[in-house]
Design a protein around this motif. Structure first.
Motif, PDB file in Angstrom:
ATOM      1  N   PHE A 125     -76.996   1.619   3.620  1.00 61.86           N
ATOM      2  CA  PHE A 125     -76.066   2.734   3.783  1.00 61.86           C
ATOM      3  C   PHE A 125     -75.822   3.119   5.253  1.00 61.86           C
ATOM      4  O   PHE A 125     -74.789   3.686   5.576  1.00 61.86           O
ATOM      5  CB  PHE A 125     -76.567   3.979   3.022  1.00 61.86           C
ATOM      6  N   ILE A 126     -76.792   2.816   6.165  1.00 60.52           N
ATOM      7  CA  ILE A 126     -76.650   3.271   7.538  1.00 60.52           C
ATOM      8  C   ILE A 126     -76.243   2.125   8.469  1.00 60.52           C
ATOM      9  O   ILE A 126     -75.337   2.263   9.313  1.00 60.52           O
ATOM     10  CB  ILE A 126     -77.970   3.919   8.030  1.00 60.52           C
ATOM     11  N   GLU A 127     -76.891   0.958   8.278  1.00 62.21           N
ATOM     12  CA  GLU A 127     -76.661  -0.140   9.208  1.00 62.21           C
ATOM     13  C   GLU A 127     -75.519  -1.046   8.760  1.00 62.21           C
ATOM     14  O   GLU A 127     -74.609  -1.358   9.512  1.00 62.21           O
ATOM     15  CB  GLU A 127     -77.943  -0.961   9.398  1.00 62.21           C
ATOM     16  N   THR A 128     -75.528  -1.452   7.519  1.00 66.13           N
ATOM     17  CA  THR A 128     -74.618  -2.521   7.059  1.00 66.13           C
ATOM     18  C   THR A 128     -73.312  -1.994   6.508  1.00 66.13           C
ATOM     19  O   THR A 128     -72.214  -2.452   6.882  1.00 66.13           O
ATOM     20  CB  THR A 128     -75.313  -3.393   5.999  1.00 66.13           C
ATOM     21  N   LEU A 129     -73.381  -1.028   5.584  1.00 65.55           N
ATOM     22  CA  LEU A 129     -72.183  -0.608   4.843  1.00 65.55           C
ATOM     23  C   LEU A 129     -71.119  -0.006   5.757  1.00 65.55           C
ATOM     24  O   LEU A 129     -69.939  -0.369   5.647  1.00 65.55           O
ATOM     25  CB  LEU A 129     -72.560   0.393   3.726  1.00 65.55           C
ATOM     26  N   PRO A 130     -71.421   0.883   6.709  1.00 66.40           N
ATOM     27  CA  PRO A 130     -70.362   1.423   7.561  1.00 66.40           C
ATOM     28  C   PRO A 130     -69.651   0.334   8.373  1.00 66.40           C
ATOM     29  O   PRO A 130     -68.424   0.331   8.504  1.00 66.40           O
ATOM     30  CB  PRO A 130     -71.103   2.407   8.471  1.00 66.40           C
ATOM     31  N   VAL A 131     -70.452  -0.619   8.882  1.00 63.87           N
ATOM     32  CA  VAL A 131     -69.849  -1.696   9.679  1.00 63.87           C
ATOM     33  C   VAL A 131     -68.953  -2.553   8.808  1.00 63.87           C
ATOM     34  O   VAL A 131     -67.828  -2.907   9.169  1.00 63.87           O
ATOM     35  CB  VAL A 131     -70.962  -2.550  10.346  1.00 63.87           C
ATOM     36  N   THR A 132     -69.427  -2.863   7.631  1.00 64.02           N
ATOM     37  CA  THR A 132     -68.653  -3.730   6.720  1.00 64.02           C
ATOM     38  C   THR A 132     -67.363  -3.041   6.305  1.00 64.02           C
ATOM     39  O   THR A 132     -66.291  -3.660   6.231  1.00 64.02           O
ATOM     40  CB  THR A 132     -69.497  -4.058   5.485  1.00 64.02           C
ATOM     41  N   LEU A 133     -67.429  -1.741   5.999  1.00 63.14           N
ATOM     42  CA  LEU A 133     -66.231  -1.013   5.615  1.00 63.14           C
ATOM     43  C   LEU A 133     -65.222  -0.988   6.765  1.00 63.14           C
ATOM     44  O   LEU A 133     -64.009  -1.124   6.550  1.00 63.14           O
ATOM     45  CB  LEU A 133     -66.592   0.420   5.199  1.00 63.14           C
ATOM     46  N   GLU A 135     -64.953  -3.248   9.172  1.00 65.79           N
ATOM     47  CA  GLU A 135     -64.385  -4.590   9.304  1.00 65.79           C
ATOM     48  C   GLU A 135     -63.312  -4.805   8.231  1.00 65.79           C
ATOM     49  O   GLU A 135     -62.251  -5.378   8.508  1.00 65.79           O
ATOM     50  CB  GLU A 135     -65.489  -5.659   9.163  1.00 65.79           C
ATOM     51  N   TYR A 136     -63.613  -4.329   7.011  1.00 62.05           N
ATOM     52  CA  TYR A 136     -62.650  -4.531   5.927  1.00 62.05           C
ATOM     53  C   TYR A 136     -61.359  -3.746   6.192  1.00 62.05           C
ATOM     54  O   TYR A 136     -60.255  -4.248   5.988  1.00 62.05           O
ATOM     55  CB  TYR A 136     -63.279  -4.077   4.589  1.00 62.05           C
ATOM     56  N   GLU A 137     -61.539  -2.489   6.654  1.00 56.08           N
ATOM     57  CA  GLU A 137     -60.374  -1.654   6.912  1.00 56.08           C
ATOM     58  C   GLU A 137     -59.551  -2.192   8.084  1.00 56.08           C
ATOM     59  O   GLU A 137     -58.336  -1.977   8.156  1.00 56.08           O
ATOM     60  CB  GLU A 137     -60.807  -0.222   7.184  1.00 56.08           C
ATOM     61  N   ASN A 138     -60.233  -2.956   9.006  1.00 61.55           N
ATOM     62  CA  ASN A 138     -59.520  -3.576  10.125  1.00 61.55           C
ATOM     63  C   ASN A 138     -58.910  -4.911   9.724  1.00 61.55           C
ATOM     64  O   ASN A 138     -58.279  -5.599  10.525  1.00 61.55           O
ATOM     65  CB  ASN A 138     -60.453  -3.771  11.323  1.00 61.55           C
ATOM     66  N   GLY A 139     -59.140  -5.305   8.507  1.00 61.56           N
ATOM     67  CA  GLY A 139     -58.548  -6.554   8.007  1.00 61.56           C
ATOM     68  C   GLY A 139     -59.373  -7.768   8.310  1.00 61.56           C
ATOM     69  O   GLY A 139     -58.919  -8.897   8.070  1.00 61.56           O
ATOM     70  N   ASN A 140     -60.594  -7.597   8.823  1.00 62.85           N
ATOM     71  CA  ASN A 140     -61.450  -8.730   9.168  1.00 62.85           C
ATOM     72  C   ASN A 140     -62.270  -9.106   7.936  1.00 62.85           C
ATOM     73  O   ASN A 140     -63.453  -8.785   7.818  1.00 62.85           O
ATOM     74  CB  ASN A 140     -62.359  -8.350  10.347  1.00 62.85           C
ATOM     75  N   ILE A 141     -61.627  -9.800   7.015  1.00 63.35           N
ATOM     76  CA  ILE A 141     -62.271 -10.163   5.751  1.00 63.35           C
ATOM     77  C   ILE A 141     -63.352 -11.197   5.992  1.00 63.35           C
ATOM     78  O   ILE A 141     -64.395 -11.211   5.320  1.00 63.35           O
ATOM     79  CB  ILE A 141     -61.221 -10.691   4.756  1.00 63.35           C
TER      80      ILE A 141
END
Length: 816
Positions: A125-133, A135-141
């Motif tokens: 919830f702190i390290e991985t999920l915010p970064v992944t979200l 990246e996804y919102e920036n279109g970096n699938i």
């Protein structure tokens, strides 16, 4: 009753003490075992409850992780913001579950599991999920996929495995606790069973000791009591030093034995005295039974006497009175059989006598001398005779019977019947002859009453028959409005019950309701009846009358007159007279005068008018000829009208003559049609012959007149023109002629009156057509005089069909 005192050495006190100690010890140890068992259950229940709470928190934590994983994947798949929001909301939920679980931490395993969950929560919830979200919102699938493939998925699988392993450990601990609890419970139960067995053995030992101390002395008491019962001496062996209940009982028992031995002689003497008293009571009982039997016989006689008197007083049926007399007299006088028979008529009743014996008695009655003796002595007599063979049964020796003859007088004078009774055991008591004579007088009085009733009934029936012959409805009504008497005609008029006596006693409401159902505008009539019933004045019958019409159309006139006994009014007589014929005659007379005056005035006015024109004016020849033609036609019309009046008068008086021969109907019908075609060019007249015979026996001129009237009516009542058809055919030995039109038709309510004299349908469409109302009446008379029938079917507004049926002449050949 003396209260029993227990001393300190009594058996009861000792037994109560021992049982008290035993029960107290049992309850104490049982309580200790049950309390231990309860504490054990509570301990293991608490442990398992805490473990179940842990398991429930872990399951919820697992569900929160799964929901977060699924919502993130849904967000990546569908780009739905709500799923992203729901996934992030699971972090505080998981934190709350971890805090609750930390509060229940007990071992290093719990601590290690919480550390693993916390590490994963921070990672995810702190390290991985915010970064992944981001990246996804920036279109970096590709970056998202790299994160997933770079170890995130394995860590998710690892943490889910850890959660499942921790759950399994908790379940194993719960199962281990349950198994340990069952094992300890088994030990406790075994200990409790052993405890109960030990205490039962102790109780059995205590009970055995108590019974061994009591049973032996009681057996001695029983043996001693048995010896005493058989009258022998007995000794009770009980330790004299015992001061408990058995010691007291032994002393009392020895005293009782001494008392029994002392009183034995007294009891023997009293027994002999009681035996003597029993013999005396038995003799008194026999006397009482004889008295009771006598009372029962008297009661039976009184019952029979009361039944006889009641039947004689209340019954008006002669045969019923005779049967009651002989059936009840037999037990009263003690006879085995009896008969009562009339002298001058075949009425009789018997009891215990065969049909042959009855026939023999009645056949010999006039020749036996019994009647002569009873007429002379006028009182009962008895006689002794030798029994006949059929009366002896299986006896072979001489037997005697005793006969009693009792006369029955009508009005105390005329001998009308004889009662004869027989018995075999003893003669009839001469002292009771007056009683027998009194009973016979009662029978005679009953016969007088029945004769009087029969005469009054005959007079009533005669009066009723006389009233029933009257052709007016007669009813007698009391001052309260109740029907006292009606005749048959009244019931026919108003639909009363079939039996006249069913109307007797009808109240005002009942019979006026009957009238309301049959009379039109019954209110005024019932008011008239009410006033006449209540009136106390005397009027001649012809001064008080009322005319009404029933729902069948018949007209009645009611005459009434009060029935008085001196100045006291007993009731009111109403006479309902059917005046329908008179009413119809008056109506026909009025219609006749109206019709004749109208029908005669029109042609006469034309004749007088045109004659006056011819006489007073100079007319051209063609106009003069036209006026003379009109006068001729009106004179012909007047002649036809007078001929109709004369024909109907001759037919009613029976003076109409017919010259009957064989007549072919087809030529007659063709002639009628040809003549009627001349008078009307707006109608299509046709003749249709369907085959068969058309020859009848009749007066051709009269039959032509009848057919002319019907065809002329069809034309006259079809003012708009149309088709008039005459159809001829043979059916069932009859020549049938149907005259059909397409005219005005006949109303349904006028069909039944259509063939009455002077009757004309009252309708505005027909008033201008004219007519006397005699044509159809003449047709009906002609057809009936020829042995035929006429009928009509009509549909109002669409036309009518008149059908004539005449018998076929047997000598005619078939034209078909």
């Amino acid at each position: 009753m003396k209260k029993i005192q227990f001393n300190k050495n009594s058996i009861v006190r000792r037994y109560i003490f021992l049982m008290g100690v035993f029960i107290g010890a049992f309850l104490l140890l049982a309580g200790i075992l049950l309390y231990s068992f309860y504490e054990l259950n509570e301990e293991y229940t608490s442990k398992n409850s805490q473990l179940e709470d842990k398991e429930r928190l872990v399951q919820r934590m697992e569900e929160a992780f799964i929901k977060a994983f699924m919502d993130v994947r849904g967000y990546f798949a569908y780009n739905t913001e709500s799923l992203k929001k729901k996934a992030l909301e699971q972090d505080p939920v998981i934190m709350d579950y971890m805090n609750q679980l930390s509060a229940m931490e007990e071992s290093y395993k719990d601590q290690a599991f919480l550390e693993q969950v916390e590490d994963f929560r921070k990672y995810y919830f702190i390290e991985t999920l915010p970064v992944t979200l981001e990246e996804y919102e920036n279109g970096n699938i590709e970056a998202v996929r790299a994160t997933a493939n770079g170890g995130a998925t394995k860590k998710i699988e690892a943490i889910m495995a850890d959660i499942d392993e921790y759950n399994d450990a908790i379940n194993d601990q719960i199962d281990a606790n349950f198994i340990e609890l069952k094992k300890i419970q088994s030990y406790v139960q075994i200990a409790f069973v052993v405890f109960v067995l030990v205490f039962l053995i102790v109780l059995l030992r205590i009970t055995r000791l108590m019974f061994s101390e009591i049973a032996k002395p009681l057996a001695g008491f029983a043996a001693a009591a048995n010896e005493i019962a058989y009258g022998r001496d007995a000794v009770i062996e009980v330790d004299k030093d015992r001061n408990d209940e058995l010691g007291v009982l032994s002393v009392a028992f020895n005293r009782m034995i001494e008392g029994i031995q002392e009183n034995e002689q007294n009891l023997l003497a009293q027994n002999e005295e009681l035996v003597a008293q029993q013999d005396e009571l038995h003799a008194q009982q026999l006397e009482l039974q004889e008295a009771l039997e006598f009372v029962k016989n008297n009661e039976q006689k009184l019952s029979s006497r009361n039944e006889l008197i009641n039947k004689l007083a209340n019954s008006l049926d002669k045969q019923e009175v005779l049967e009651s007399a002989v059936l009840n007299m037999c037990p009263i006088i003690g006879a085995e059989k009896g008969i009562i028979a009339f002298i001058d008529e075949p009425s009789y009743a018997s009891y215990g006598i065969s049909p042959g014996g009855i026939k023999q008695f009645r056949g010999n009655l006039l020749f036996s001398g019994v009647i002569d003796r009873l007429q002379v002595e006028r009182k009962p007599f008895a006689m002794k005779r030798q029994c006949a063979e059929d009366e002896k049964g299986y006896h072979s020796e001489y037997l005697f019977s005793y006969d009693l003859y009792i006369p029955i007088f009508l009005s105390g004078k005329k001998l009308i019947a004889i009662m004869a009774f027989t018995r075999y055991d003893s003669p009839f008591d001469g002292r009771l002859m007056e009683e027998y004579e009194a009973l016979a007088k009662n029978v005679g009085i009953a016969m007088d009453k029945i004769n009087l009733y029969q005469k009054s009934e005959e007079a009533r029936r005669l009066n009723q028959d006389i009233l029933d012959t009257i052709q007016e409805g007669v009813q007698l009504v009391s001052g309260d409005g109740e029907i006292l008497l009606v005749n048959k005609k009244f019931c026919e008029l108003f639909g009363c019950p079939e039996k006249l006596h069913d109307m007797d006693g009808c109240s005002w409401d009942e019979w006026t309701a009957l009238l309301e159902g049959t009379i039109e505008e019954a209110g005024d009539f019932i008011d008239f009846l009410k006033s006449e019933v209540a009136s106390q004045e005397k009027y001649p019958a012809n001064e008080r009358q009322f005319t009404y019409r029933n729902k069948a159309g018949k007209v009645f006139k009611v005459y009434c007159e009060g029935l008085f006994d001196g100045n006291t009014k007993l009731g009111t007589i109403f006479v309902h007279r059917n005046i329908t014929k008179e009413f119809e005659v008056d109506r026909i007379k009025s219609e006749f005068v109206s019709t004749v005056s109208h029908e005669l005035r029109t042609p006469l006015a034309s004749i007088l008018g045109f004659t006056e024109l011819i006489l007073t004016r100079e007319l051209k020849p063609e106009r003069q000829k036209k006026y003379l033609s009109t006068i001729h036609n009106e004179a012909g019309r007047l002649t036809a009208l007078i001929n109709d009046f004369l024909d109907i008068q001759r037919m009613e008086s029976g003076k109409q003559g017919y010259e009957k021969i064989q007549v072919e109907m087809l030529p007659v019908i063709k002639k009628v049609i040809e003549l009627q075609k001349v008078q009307s060019d707006r109608h299509e007249l046709t003749l249709k012959f369907l085959g068969g015979r058309d020859v009848v026996i009749g007066d051709g001129g009269k039959l032509e007149q009848a057919l002319t009237n019907l065809v002329h009516n069809a034309i006259k009542y079809s003012p708009e023109g149309g088709k008039v058809s005459v159809i001829v055919f043979e059916k069932d030995g009859m020549v049938r002629m149907e005259i059909q039109d397409e005219g005005l038709g006949i109303p349904p309510e006028a069909i039944d009156k259509l063939f009455e004299k002077f009757y004309r349908v009252d309708n505005s469409d027909r008033r201008s057509i004219g007519g006397t109302g005699l044509g159809l009446a003449i047709v009906k008379e002609i057809i009936h005089d020829h042995g035929g029938e006429i009928s009509v079917k009509s549909q109002f507004g669409k036309g009518s069909t008149f059908t004539i049926s005449l018998p076929v002449s047997d000598s005619q050949t078939d034209f078909g």
